[in-house]
Write an enzyme that holds these catalytic residues in place. Structure first.
Site, PDB file in Angstrom:
ATOM      1  N   GLY A  29       0.803  -1.211   0.000  1.00 10.60           N
ATOM      2  CA  GLY A  29       0.000   0.000   0.000  1.00 10.60           C
ATOM      3  C   GLY A  29       0.832   1.255   0.000  1.00 10.60           C
ATOM      4  O   GLY A  29       2.060   1.204  -0.022  1.00 10.60           O
ATOM      5  N   ASN A  30       0.142   2.360  -0.008  1.00 11.79           N
ATOM      6  CA  ASN A  30       0.763   3.672   0.020  1.00 11.79           C
ATOM      7  C   ASN A  30       0.363   4.393   1.289  1.00 11.79           C
ATOM      8  O   ASN A  30      -0.761   4.227   1.754  1.00 11.79           O
ATOM      9  CB  ASN A  30       0.269   4.498  -1.166  1.00 11.79           C
ATOM     10  CG  ASN A  30       1.100   4.266  -2.403  1.00 11.79           C
ATOM     11  OD1 ASN A  30       2.209   4.760  -2.522  1.00 11.79           O
ATOM     12  ND2 ASN A  30       0.558   3.507  -3.316  1.00 11.79           N
ATOM     13  N   ARG A  31       1.246   5.204   1.792  1.00  8.82           N
ATOM     14  CA  ARG A  31       0.914   5.974   2.981  1.00  8.82           C
ATOM     15  C   ARG A  31       0.033   7.143   2.590  1.00  8.82           C
ATOM     16  O   ARG A  31       0.410   7.960   1.763  1.00  8.82           O
ATOM     17  CB  ARG A  31       2.198   6.533   3.607  1.00  8.82           C
ATOM     18  CG  ARG A  31       3.041   5.483   4.254  1.00  8.82           C
ATOM     19  CD  ARG A  31       4.280   6.093   4.847  1.00  8.82           C
ATOM     20  NE  ARG A  31       3.976   7.087   5.872  1.00  8.82           N
ATOM     21  CZ  ARG A  31       4.893   7.653   6.625  1.00  8.82           C
ATOM     22  NH1 ARG A  31       6.163   7.360   6.476  1.00  8.82           N
ATOM     23  NH2 ARG A  31       4.553   8.537   7.532  1.00  8.82           N
ATOM     24  N   ALA A  98      -1.489   2.752  -5.608  1.00  9.15           N
ATOM     25  CA  ALA A  98      -0.333   1.861  -5.739  1.00  9.15           C
ATOM     26  C   ALA A  98      -0.030   1.643  -7.223  1.00  9.15           C
ATOM     27  O   ALA A  98      -0.927   1.365  -8.016  1.00  9.15           O
ATOM     28  CB  ALA A  98      -0.623   0.524  -5.071  1.00  9.15           C
TER      29      ALA A  98
END
Ligand code: C5P
Length: 219
Positions: A29-31, A98
């Site tokens: 995932g991405n922050r 993502a």
């Protein structure tokens, strides 16, 4: 008192970060807290817009009056954003999508192997939603991207603006606690028409209002 300059307009905002499942318990995932996207949704509502908020993995209260579409993966976000964009006047992609996802989803939890060697995870490209929006825009539709950069912020931003064919690109420097999960943000907005707007550090709401000012000027 907010101006009602988005009255009668439909805007789509994406927020949060997509999660691409590896197995039932793990993801890539991405922050992203979703705070900037939610601030964009709230300010658009205050300015009279009808708002569709496509939210990926966000733990924030729904802005009153927004149509919130919860999604998990980039593919789900793509479907929801493209569907809502069909009659939208503006689309703002504030979400962290993502770029890659695992090639196969493992329906059972991956176990440590006997040897203790980690298994490689094969990745494939996700669709670039912003680029797709830029390519298939409706006449008059304003497309806004966000870019989080750590180095060569402006040069990378200009390049991305052209590559993804968006009207506006909000570039912010990330790293060292500069943006993630904080209530404030600072950015430079690059426009396809050459304009550059610096937004000093301040509440994410203020940044959102400057973005809407720039959108309204281009509608
Ligand atoms: O290329 P980069 O990920 O830095 O681009 C960021 C911008 O592109 C953001 O607006 C993000 O929402 C959008 N994006 C997208 N689909 C992807 C990757 C990024 O829409 N697969």
């Amino acid at each position: 008192n907010a101006p009602a300059d988005l009255a009668g307009r439909h805007v789509v905002v994406s927020a949060g970060g997509t999660r691409e499942p590896i197995d039932p318990v793990r993801f890539i995932g991405n922050r992203s807290s979703g705070l900037q996207g939610y601030a964009l949704a709230r300010t658009a509502l205050a300015r009279g817009a009808r708002v569709t908020l496509v939210a990926a993995n966000v733990a924030l209260p729904d802005p009153a009056g927004a149509q919130v579409v919860p999604v998990g993966t980039a593919e789900e976000m793509r479907k929801a954003v493209l569907e809502a964009a069909a009659d939208a006047d503006a689309v703002v992609m504030a979400a962290a999508v993502a770029d890659f996802r695992p090639a196969d989803y493992r329906t059972s939890k991956i176990k440590k192997s006997e040897s203790g060697e980690p298994e490689p995870i094969e990745l494939v490209r996700n669709p670039d939603i912003l680029a797709e929006l830029g390519q298939h825009r409706r006449p008059g539709q304003v497309i806004v991207g966000f870019a989080a950069e750590t180095d060569d912020v402006l040069a990378n931003g200009r390049d991305k603006l052209v590559r993804k064919k968006c009207d506006l690109l909000v570039v912010n420097q990330v790293g060292e606690n500069l943006a993630f999960g904080r209530p404030d943000n600072a950015a430079v907005v690059l426009a396809a028409d050459g304009a550059t707007t610096e937004i000093p550090r301040g509440p994410k709401e203020d940044l959102a209002d400057v973005v809407w000012d720039l959108v309204v000027a281009r509608l």
